[in-house]
Motif scaffolding. Sequence first.
Motif, PDB file in Angstrom:
ATOM      1  N   PHE A  38      87.912  13.014  72.977  1.00  0.00           N
ATOM      2  CA  PHE A  38      87.302  13.180  71.662  1.00  0.00           C
ATOM      3  C   PHE A  38      87.436  14.628  71.179  1.00  0.00           C
ATOM      4  O   PHE A  38      87.757  14.888  70.016  1.00  0.00           O
ATOM      5  CB  PHE A  38      85.827  12.778  71.715  1.00  0.00           C
ATOM      6  CG  PHE A  38      85.115  12.867  70.392  1.00  0.00           C
ATOM      7  CD1 PHE A  38      85.517  12.098  69.315  1.00  0.00           C
ATOM      8  CD2 PHE A  38      84.041  13.733  70.229  1.00  0.00           C
ATOM      9  CE1 PHE A  38      84.866  12.188  68.093  1.00  0.00           C
ATOM     10  CE2 PHE A  38      83.382  13.813  69.016  1.00  0.00           C
ATOM     11  CZ  PHE A  38      83.798  13.044  67.941  1.00  0.00           C
ATOM     12  N   TYR A  39      87.222  15.582  72.091  1.00  0.00           N
ATOM     13  CA  TYR A  39      87.377  17.005  71.755  1.00  0.00           C
ATOM     14  C   TYR A  39      88.825  17.294  71.343  1.00  0.00           C
ATOM     15  O   TYR A  39      89.078  18.009  70.364  1.00  0.00           O
ATOM     16  CB  TYR A  39      86.942  17.853  72.957  1.00  0.00           C
ATOM     17  CG  TYR A  39      87.314  19.317  72.908  1.00  0.00           C
ATOM     18  CD1 TYR A  39      87.263  20.058  71.715  1.00  0.00           C
ATOM     19  CD2 TYR A  39      87.714  19.972  74.068  1.00  0.00           C
ATOM     20  CE1 TYR A  39      87.610  21.404  71.693  1.00  0.00           C
ATOM     21  CE2 TYR A  39      88.058  21.317  74.055  1.00  0.00           C
ATOM     22  CZ  TYR A  39      88.014  22.028  72.861  1.00  0.00           C
ATOM     23  OH  TYR A  39      88.360  23.366  72.841  1.00  0.00           O
ATOM     24  N   LYS A  40      89.781  16.717  72.057  1.00  0.00           N
ATOM     25  CA  LYS A  40      91.199  16.888  71.701  1.00  0.00           C
ATOM     26  C   LYS A  40      91.469  16.306  70.311  1.00  0.00           C
ATOM     27  O   LYS A  40      92.183  16.907  69.497  1.00  0.00           O
ATOM     28  CB  LYS A  40      92.082  16.212  72.752  1.00  0.00           C
ATOM     29  CG  LYS A  40      93.589  16.221  72.420  1.00  0.00           C
ATOM     30  CD  LYS A  40      94.388  15.577  73.548  1.00  0.00           C
ATOM     31  CE  LYS A  40      95.812  15.223  73.135  1.00  0.00           C
ATOM     32  NZ  LYS A  40      96.649  16.392  72.843  1.00  0.00           N
ATOM     33  N   TYR A  41      90.876  15.150  70.040  1.00  0.00           N
ATOM     34  CA  TYR A  41      91.064  14.523  68.729  1.00  0.00           C
ATOM     35  C   TYR A  41      90.511  15.423  67.611  1.00  0.00           C
ATOM     36  O   TYR A  41      91.170  15.653  66.594  1.00  0.00           O
ATOM     37  CB  TYR A  41      90.366  13.171  68.693  1.00  0.00           C
ATOM     38  CG  TYR A  41      90.215  12.604  67.289  1.00  0.00           C
ATOM     39  CD1 TYR A  41      91.281  11.978  66.652  1.00  0.00           C
ATOM     40  CD2 TYR A  41      89.008  12.715  66.599  1.00  0.00           C
ATOM     41  CE1 TYR A  41      91.154  11.472  65.360  1.00  0.00           C
ATOM     42  CE2 TYR A  41      88.870  12.218  65.308  1.00  0.00           C
ATOM     43  CZ  TYR A  41      89.947  11.593  64.703  1.00  0.00           C
ATOM     44  OH  TYR A  41      89.813  11.110  63.424  1.00  0.00           O
ATOM     45  N   SER A  43      90.093  18.581  67.625  1.00  0.00           N
ATOM     46  CA  SER A  43      90.931  19.784  67.522  1.00  0.00           C
ATOM     47  C   SER A  43      92.208  19.507  66.735  1.00  0.00           C
ATOM     48  O   SER A  43      92.573  20.269  65.830  1.00  0.00           O
ATOM     49  CB  SER A  43      91.296  20.292  68.919  1.00  0.00           C
ATOM     50  OG  SER A  43      90.145  20.730  69.607  1.00  0.00           O
ATOM     51  N   GLU A  44      92.879  18.427  67.083  1.00  0.00           N
ATOM     52  CA  GLU A  44      94.148  18.122  66.425  1.00  0.00           C
ATOM     53  C   GLU A  44      93.929  17.760  64.958  1.00  0.00           C
ATOM     54  O   GLU A  44      94.745  18.101  64.091  1.00  0.00           O
ATOM     55  CB  GLU A  44      94.867  16.994  67.175  1.00  0.00           C
ATOM     56  CG  GLU A  44      95.308  17.425  68.565  1.00  0.00           C
ATOM     57  CD  GLU A  44      96.202  16.410  69.253  1.00  0.00           C
ATOM     58  OE1 GLU A  44      96.534  15.375  68.641  1.00  0.00           O
ATOM     59  OE2 GLU A  44      96.564  16.662  70.412  1.00  0.00           O
ATOM     60  N   ARG A  45      92.830  17.076  64.690  1.00  0.00           N
ATOM     61  CA  ARG A  45      92.529  16.726  63.297  1.00  0.00           C
ATOM     62  C   ARG A  45      92.208  17.992  62.502  1.00  0.00           C
ATOM     63  O   ARG A  45      92.609  18.133  61.345  1.00  0.00           O
ATOM     64  CB  ARG A  45      91.335  15.756  63.276  1.00  0.00           C
ATOM     65  CG  ARG A  45      91.191  15.012  61.961  1.00  0.00           C
ATOM     66  CD  ARG A  45      90.280  13.824  62.117  1.00  0.00           C
ATOM     67  NE  ARG A  45      89.973  13.266  60.806  1.00  0.00           N
ATOM     68  CZ  ARG A  45      88.750  12.942  60.409  1.00  0.00           C
ATOM     69  NH1 ARG A  45      87.723  13.137  61.207  1.00  0.00           N
ATOM     70  NH2 ARG A  45      88.541  12.434  59.222  1.00  0.00           N
ATOM     71  N   MET A  46      91.463  18.899  63.119  1.00  0.00           N
ATOM     72  CA  MET A  46      91.123  20.170  62.478  1.00  0.00           C
ATOM     73  C   MET A  46      92.393  20.969  62.175  1.00  0.00           C
ATOM     74  O   MET A  46      92.565  21.517  61.075  1.00  0.00           O
ATOM     75  CB  MET A  46      90.214  20.972  63.427  1.00  0.00           C
ATOM     76  CG  MET A  46      89.793  22.335  62.911  1.00  0.00           C
ATOM     77  SD  MET A  46      88.599  22.249  61.580  1.00  0.00           S
ATOM     78  CE  MET A  46      89.470  23.142  60.316  1.00  0.00           C
ATOM     79  N   GLU A  47      93.298  21.016  63.141  1.00  0.00           N
ATOM     80  CA  GLU A  47      94.524  21.791  62.972  1.00  0.00           C
ATOM     81  C   GLU A  47      95.405  21.212  61.858  1.00  0.00           C
ATOM     82  O   GLU A  47      95.931  21.952  61.028  1.00  0.00           O
ATOM     83  CB  GLU A  47      95.303  21.825  64.300  1.00  0.00           C
ATOM     84  CG  GLU A  47      96.467  22.785  64.286  1.00  0.00           C
ATOM     85  CD  GLU A  47      97.105  22.953  65.658  1.00  0.00           C
ATOM     86  OE1 GLU A  47      98.075  23.717  65.750  1.00  0.00           O
ATOM     87  OE2 GLU A  47      96.646  22.300  66.627  1.00  0.00           O
ATOM     88  N   LEU A  95      90.347  25.539  69.596  1.00  0.00           N
ATOM     89  CA  LEU A  95      91.104  24.289  69.640  1.00  0.00           C
ATOM     90  C   LEU A  95      91.421  23.892  71.085  1.00  0.00           C
ATOM     91  O   LEU A  95      91.606  24.749  71.956  1.00  0.00           O
ATOM     92  CB  LEU A  95      92.405  24.425  68.849  1.00  0.00           C
ATOM     93  CG  LEU A  95      92.258  24.682  67.341  1.00  0.00           C
ATOM     94  CD1 LEU A  95      93.635  24.861  66.705  1.00  0.00           C
ATOM     95  CD2 LEU A  95      91.487  23.556  66.657  1.00  0.00           C
ATOM     96  N   PHE A  96      91.506  22.611  71.313  1.00  0.00           N
ATOM     97  CA  PHE A  96      91.754  22.063  72.653  1.00  0.00           C
ATOM     98  C   PHE A  96      92.976  22.694  73.305  1.00  0.00           C
ATOM     99  O   PHE A  96      92.930  23.128  74.459  1.00  0.00           O
ATOM    100  CB  PHE A  96      91.946  20.540  72.546  1.00  0.00           C
ATOM    101  CG  PHE A  96      92.073  19.842  73.863  1.00  0.00           C
ATOM    102  CD1 PHE A  96      90.976  19.254  74.468  1.00  0.00           C
ATOM    103  CD2 PHE A  96      93.303  19.756  74.517  1.00  0.00           C
ATOM    104  CE1 PHE A  96      91.095  18.594  75.690  1.00  0.00           C
ATOM    105  CE2 PHE A  96      93.435  19.106  75.736  1.00  0.00           C
ATOM    106  CZ  PHE A  96      92.327  18.524  76.319  1.00  0.00           C
ATOM    107  N   SER A  97      94.087  22.745  72.574  1.00  0.00           N
ATOM    108  CA  SER A  97      95.335  23.269  73.146  1.00  0.00           C
ATOM    109  C   SER A  97      95.197  24.727  73.563  1.00  0.00           C
ATOM    110  O   SER A  97      95.719  25.142  74.607  1.00  0.00           O
ATOM    111  CB  SER A  97      96.487  23.110  72.145  1.00  0.00           C
ATOM    112  OG  SER A  97      96.177  23.763  70.929  1.00  0.00           O
ATOM    113  N   ALA A  98      94.470  25.520  72.774  1.00  0.00           N
ATOM    114  CA  ALA A  98      94.285  26.945  73.098  1.00  0.00           C
ATOM    115  C   ALA A  98      93.492  27.101  74.397  1.00  0.00           C
ATOM    116  O   ALA A  98      93.831  27.928  75.252  1.00  0.00           O
ATOM    117  CB  ALA A  98      93.569  27.648  71.950  1.00  0.00           C
TER     118      ALA A  98
END
Length: 524
Positions: A38-41, A43-47, A95-98
Amino acid sequence: MSEDQKKQLEQQLWNIANTLRGKMDADEFRDYILGFIFYKYLSERMELFANEILKQDKLSFNAINSQMADANEFLEAIKEEALEKLGYFLKPEELFSAVAIRGNSDDDSEQNSTNFILGDLQKILTNIQLSTMGTASEEDFDNLFEDMDLNSTKLGKTPEARNTIIAKVMAHLDKIDFRLEETGLDVLGDAYEYLIGQFASGAGKKAGEFYTPQEVSKILAKLVTVGKHKLKSVYDPTCGSGSLLLRVAREVKDVGNFYGQEMNRTTYNLARMNMILHGIHYRKFDIKQDDTLERPQHLGQTFEAIVANPPFSAQWSANPLFTSDDRFSQFGKLAPSSKADFAFVQHMIYHLAENGTMAIVLPHGVLFRGGAELHIRKYLIEQKNFLDAVIGLPANIFYGTSIPTCILVFKKCRENPDNVLFIDASKGFEKVKTQNILRDEHIDQIIETYGNRTVTEKYSYNATLQEIAENDYNLNIPRYVDTFEEEEEIDIQAVMLEIKQLEAKRAELDIEIDVYFKELGLIF
């Protein structure tokens, strides 16, 4: 995305989930892995959202950092729009990726400062919630990550051990492309549903608290949407993870608003995550946490479609004060405190719109038990004429219980007010290991029979209200659908002849055996 690719993604996620498992129960490591996804989602939606805003400035969200002179100006503008459109805000470094990259840095020289992400991660999850304070989405994000205790020793005995396992999980998840930019796909939503189902299958009796098997959800969703392409609203008073509400949305082009209530706090969090992750705007769903029967949160509202798989024969207070509650007062009786099944029916009837349909899964006992339940059953049929159909399902299709169940369908304005349709679908299943599974052909037969009110020998029957009255409002399906299979007639003479022939054969064998025994000097 092909079916094979979809299955491959689901298997990848399940493998990553098992990285976390360790000694945790299924429902414990479920909360972590679904929380990370959910956190990854988010983050990606925010980006994606921020990059679209920044396109005219030829900037990417990731490129904004503290060294930029106008960084704060950009971030404040994006935050304002994000809170309105998305309901939350994340900074580029959150963000999740960072975080995944920081946690898996190859440079071990500064392990404590560079690779150690637990503290940052806990702050970020808190900041997601804090970003919504004072906004319209505040309630929808309130304590959403409270079940992700990153300091739990179940993740590892030491902070370093916990950091290692979390960084590893995030690294694996970071490699997966959820393809959020392809708006026609709901890859992540489907994968999330798959994981919830996998956790349910391993959770035994607990699974009933948060998950309805997909095939049952499909039946309920199709029943309440027969003849409809749009719904103003859908409601589930025992919504669990929200999967049943989302299943209804698949059956129509558009659902105006989603409503639900869930007693279990962890499951309530899961339901809100599930809604957001499936792209349901925070203004379009209203999920509450509390006991539906004792403390209903949507009183005064009516809904076009209502679905429910409440806990079977649960206990409730049956407080005499409820006799003046609008949900129960007209019936003159409360459901017994040891069996709340009809209390849920009464609650749902109260919330059903005049043009609405409701479908509820219940144990077979509701069809024939006496006392207060008979009184309520009779009132619903004789006085209100709300009962539209009774559908018997196979045994052993729910997690944690093997009992056969039924679906009751109610409408306040029935197209066929002179009869009630009975369907015996108890034999339409396929056995897979220890579980009985409903295939598409079984589901289609139920829905087509209901939609057309087809009478099929040994499967369905339209019972008149007079017939039901003559049966003293006992709704037991075999009273209306004759499923008796005649056995082939036995030819007594042929059987007797066969017995005589066998007796003669045995006598011949006895003589042969006696000869062998005498040769051996034995007595037969």
